[in-house]
Structures are given as structure tokens and as C-alpha cells.
Design an enzyme around this catalytic site. Sequence first.
Site, mmCIF file in Angstrom:
data_model
loop_
_atom_site.group_PDB
_atom_site.id
_atom_site.type_symbol
_atom_site.label_atom_id
_atom_site.label_comp_id
_atom_site.label_asym_id
_atom_site.label_seq_id
_atom_site.Cartn_x
_atom_site.Cartn_y
_atom_site.Cartn_z
ATOM 1 C CD GLU A 156 -2.883 0.925 2.438
ATOM 2 O OE1 GLU A 156 -3.635 1.876 2.640
ATOM 3 O OE2 GLU A 156 -2.826 -0.071 3.183
ATOM 4 N NE ARG B 268 2.922 -7.908 10.636
ATOM 5 C CZ ARG B 268 2.413 -7.074 9.730
ATOM 6 N NH1 ARG B 268 1.428 -7.455 8.962
ATOM 7 N NH2 ARG B 268 2.867 -5.847 9.600
ATOM 8 C CE LYS C 293 2.735 0.297 4.947
ATOM 9 N NZ LYS C 293 2.105 0.042 3.662
HETATM 10 P P1 ATP Z 1 2.080 -1.792 7.923
HETATM 11 O O1 ATP Z 1 1.293 -2.275 9.075
HETATM 12 O O2 ATP Z 1 3.508 -1.559 8.244
HETATM 13 O O3 ATP Z 1 1.447 -0.633 7.214
HETATM 14 P P2 ATP Z 1 0.958 -3.418 5.937
HETATM 15 O O4 ATP Z 1 0.781 -4.876 6.018
HETATM 16 O O5 ATP Z 1 -0.258 -2.597 6.080
HETATM 17 O O6 ATP Z 1 2.098 -3.022 6.910
HETATM 18 P P3 ATP Z 1 1.266 -3.282 3.134
HETATM 19 O O7 ATP Z 1 1.872 -2.221 2.300
HETATM 20 O O8 ATP Z 1 -0.168 -3.523 3.015
HETATM 21 O O9 ATP Z 1 1.648 -2.956 4.618
HETATM 22 O O10 ATP Z 1 2.084 -4.633 2.970
HETATM 23 C C1 ATP Z 1 2.440 -5.236 1.763
HETATM 24 C C2 ATP Z 1 2.754 -6.663 2.050
HETATM 25 O O11 ATP Z 1 3.785 -6.756 3.017
HETATM 26 C C3 ATP Z 1 1.564 -7.403 2.607
HETATM 27 O O12 ATP Z 1 1.436 -8.624 1.921
HETATM 28 C C4 ATP Z 1 1.906 -7.599 4.046
HETATM 29 O O13 ATP Z 1 1.357 -8.793 4.528
HETATM 30 C C5 ATP Z 1 3.422 -7.669 4.018
HETATM 31 N N1 ATP Z 1 4.018 -7.299 5.300
HETATM 32 C C6 ATP Z 1 3.902 -6.144 5.974
HETATM 33 N N2 ATP Z 1 4.575 -6.190 7.145
HETATM 34 C C7 ATP Z 1 5.149 -7.419 7.212
HETATM 35 C C8 ATP Z 1 5.984 -8.088 8.168
HETATM 36 N N3 ATP Z 1 6.362 -7.507 9.301
HETATM 37 N N4 ATP Z 1 6.374 -9.347 7.880
HETATM 38 C C9 ATP Z 1 6.011 -9.954 6.739
HETATM 39 N N5 ATP Z 1 5.232 -9.382 5.812
HETATM 40 C C10 ATP Z 1 4.797 -8.129 6.027
HETATM 41 MG MG MG Z 2 -1.903 -3.070 4.615
#
Ligand code: ATP
Ligand code: MG
Length: 558
Positions: free
Chosen positions: A33, A264, A274
Site C-alpha cells: 500500500e 510476519r 508504517k
Molecule cells: P504496515 O502495518 O507496516 O502498514 P501493511 O501490512 O499494512 O504493513 P502493506 O503495504 O499492506 O503494509 O504490505 C504489503 C505486504 O507486506 C503485505 O502482503 C503484508 O502482509 C506484508 N508485510 C507487511 N509487514 C510485514 C511483516 N512484518 N512481515 C512480513 N510481511 C509483512
Molecule cells: Mg496493509
Amino acid sequence: MEEIISKNFIQDFMDEDLAANPGMKVHTRFPPEPNGHLHIGHCKALCVDFGMAKKYNGLCNLRMDDTNPAKEDTEYVDAIKEDIKWLGFDWDDRFFYGSDYFEKDYELAVDLIKRGLAYVCELSAEDFRNPKYCGDLTHPAVSPWRDRPVEESLDLFARMRNGEFPEGKYTVRAKIDLASGNFCMRDPVIYRIKYVEHHRQGTKWCIFPMYDFAHPIQDALEHITHSLCSLEYEIHRPLYNWVRDNVNIPGNPVGFPRQIEFARLNITYTVLSKRFLRGLVEGGVVDGWDDPRMPTLCGLRRRGYTGSSILEFISRTGVAKSDSLVDIRQLEACIRDELNETADRRIAIAHPIKLIVDNYPEDKTETFDLPNHPQYPERGTRAVPFCRELFIDADDFAEVPPPKFFRLKPEGEVRLMGAYIIKCGEIVKNADGTIKEIHVTADLETGNGNPVDGRKIKGTIHWLSAKDALDTTLHLYENLTTLENPADKPEGKEYTDYINPNSLTVVTGAKIEPSLASAKAGDKFQFVRFGYFCKDSKLDNTFNRVVGLKDSFPKSEQ
Ligand code: ATP
Ligand code: MG
């Protein structure tokens, strides 16, 4: 090339799927995202998505998951691409935006309504929280609008799109199961009204699909076979499957795309969110997304981490089905191991004190050739000037030495690295009691490469010529937060309550050897006896400590 991702449970699923579907080619996607910069958690997802595709000779798409409109999106898209390329992953020409499918999403929602599988609901956000409507574990949810005639829903949905209603007035819900034990399946909202400008679509849309609706559609349209995501999506999987199976998108085998969840990445003293990281940037706690203390890829890069050391870390930690916590020292070990091999050695002195070699001629300068890497003589040497007035590090002198102190002490002898053995003489103090200078005499028969120098001396310290040394600023780091396991944050506390006040130490007035005048941003060195450092890419004449020399992590736990 070694595999990006080691053997893991996802492989078992893929093997099964390939066996049952001859001709299937693994196709994954990475869907960030664009509401912030990528952090090292995303790197895990990248390694899984691109790594599994590579393992199976398949493909991986890059898709900006921008269905949720947010103003600041545009600046992050390019940064995300840059970070992914830096790690060495390649999406070829398969770069997509979730928002490019808005028209298709709309069409498919209309089609669901036509087939009696979705309806326009009038419950407000407040109603959705009211037990009367949302139900609970023992009571089903209720929507008085569930049986609204199809024609009426179609008309309302078209008018929602036309901007005839305020935000929150109507939603579109999938007609699934109001009594489901999985709350995601209780007629989830698939569309809502939002008057927010979209970074690519502008004001074209005032209705936006929900992630749970849009994501399986995007996957299906791109003919993704395996939608790999982190564990928190597990509970959404039945909904993912429902959408996939109830919208009409041709060209995918039955039961595909298939969602598979993995754990994760969680790291000690590191908050991978983020939202939190953006808060630090906006609150001025750090110097931007690429502050070298940040766990963002741009921050790690600026600190001096290499893409390969981060990939090595992800590979060492593996892919699992349940959550765990990785010690941050494992990450540090990866870059230390790499830089130990690759970084040239140089001299830096954090807290210089003046050393005067009384028996060395005042107008003389000679140079000593010091090896760039003691283990690899083929990497050559550089000339380090030596003269009568030198700097040594304050830590390398003790007026009242503790036991087993083999550095310089009153009356003591020590070797100046690669040069002469010296003997401590008079210690001259300033009025305030601090040391002004230390007088020493050198055994001029000794010295680098001098065959008569067979003398055994316990301590070796590093030094620089006072008139040739350059001034610099050193940045030393500690963990950004003090909370060992971020998941243990007590109720009512914020992560910002755990910022480490010592996360950055700025050392001004440090000295470095003249050969570093030509160092470019991003160049990395081992400053001997001190740590691995990287020339900062933003601040003038500043070196960031990537990591210290010593591993404090017990080998048995690695
Ligand atoms: P954040 O909570 O930091 O905003 P998010 O999951 O909302 O993380 P996205 O941009 O939606 O961020 O994530 C893109 C991909 O990265 C998704 O498939 C998500 O599952 C994966 N991802 C995010 N954080 C982790 C993590 N700590 N370990 C493994 N995969 C992750
Ligand atoms: Mg997300």
C-alpha cells in the site's frame, strides 16, 4: 545463485497445486500500500513473493494496493520501486495499480447485485457497532435492507457512484451469512462512499471498493495463482474465496488464486508498522523516513546495510506458519559478516588526544603503508602519514589503568599500529585537569616492515598524524525503541513512550585518515577497533556506524 528463500511449508502447497494442475505456472504478486516507505517486514514478504516465484520459474507482479484513497500516495510509489530494485527483485513489465481496476470492480459489484449476491444497505457506521445490528457470538447480525429488491439496489448503487449521497449514507454489502461464526462473512461491506481525491483517479470516484473485495479481484484479473500474505489475513481467507468464487473472472483454474498465509517478521526493539514510522517522521523524532535508525529499507541503506545482507537475514530467519520474534542482533550479524569481508580498513579517532613523539624530528613526515584488508593482501595498502604530533583515542590511554589494561599508560609501552613502539613520558594537563598532550619517545628501530623489529608488545593502538588528519562527524546508534518485544506493549501505552533517548550519539571533532577525503556517499569501511561505518548520503562529512565490531549475540542462540 543461491535461492532467496529456503525450503518452507508454502512449497508443499505449491507442489500439490502444480501436481493437481498440469501446466500451471506459479504466479505471485507483491501488493504494497503506497502510504509509506517499505520496511524490513515488507522485505520478508518480497522475499516470499519474488522468491517463491523464482524457485518455481514463475512470475511475480508488483501491484500498488491503492484502493484506499489517501492524499500522500504519489511520493511513495517511486520510492517503493527503488527499494525493491535495490534488493534486486524485478517485476519486468508487470507493474500494476489496484486503482486501475476500479471500473472492473464496479462492474463486478453490479453483477453481484443483479444475481442477488449483494445489496445496498442503509445502516450507518454507528449502527454497525450496535449489537442490535452487528450481533455477537451467539446472535446473528441483522440488516433490514438485506431483501431490498435488486432494481432498487442497482439504482442506489448507480446514484452512489454519481455522488448523490453523503459519506456513510449507503454501503454495498455482499450477501453471505449474517449468522457466520466468522464475522468477516457477516455480509461484509464491499463498497463505501468517500469524498477523497485519489492520487491517480482524481475525483472520478466517490465510491471505493473495500480491500477484501478488491484484492481477490485484482489477483484473479492478473491470473495470480498464489496470493501469499501475512498471517493476519488468515481469518479473511473464507471471504477471499467467496469473492473469487462468486465474481465472474474467466481464465483461472477452480480454487485459484489461492491465498496462503505466513508469519510476519517481528524483530526485537523494532516496531514494524508504517503508521508508527510515519508518526516518527511527522513528529520530528527522526530525520525522515531514511533516518539511519529507521527499520525502513531506505533507512537501513543510509545506515550502510546492503541489500544482500538484508536478504541474507531474511533467509536465515526462514518462513514459518506461526509468529515468532527475531533478535535484532541477528540482523546486525548479517551486515557484520558481510562487511568483515568486503570493507576496507581505515583509521578513525572518535575522541582525539594529542601525542607528541619527543625524539621524532619536527619537520619530518614519513608514510607507513597499512593494508586495506589484513586477510586479503591483494587488496593493497594505502599510505598513512606519520609525524611528530599525532592523535590517539582518549580511550586508549588511562592515567590510572584498570587491571589488564594493555593500551597506553604512564611509563607503559605500546605499539602504534603498523608503526613504532612508543613509551609514555610526560603527561601535560590543561588548567581544568584534562589532558593537553602526552609526550612519548619512539623506539625508532621498530616500525612496519623493519626486519629488526622482533619486539613483542601486548598492546597496539591506532593513531593519526595531527596535521594530516581530517575532521569529521560520527553518528553512533542504539536501538530506536526500548521495548524488547513490541507485541508486549502494555494497554494504554504508545510505542512513542518507548523511544530510546540514546538512539543517536553525534560525535563531533572526530579525526579520520586523509585517504578518506575521496570517500563517496554510501562507501563503507571498517574503522579499525571501532566498527563498520558508512559515509552518509545527506549530511556533509559524516560517517554512520552501521554496526560495531563485536557480536554480543551468543553463538548458541544463532
Ligand atoms: P504496515 O502495518 O507496516 O502498514 P501493511 O501490512 O499494512 O504493513 P502493506 O503495504 O499492506 O503494509 O504490505 C504489503 C505486504 O507486506 C503485505 O502482503 C503484508 O502482509 C506484508 N508485510 C507487511 N509487514 C510485514 C511483516 N512484518 N512481515 C512480513 N510481511 C509483512
Ligand atoms: Mg496493509
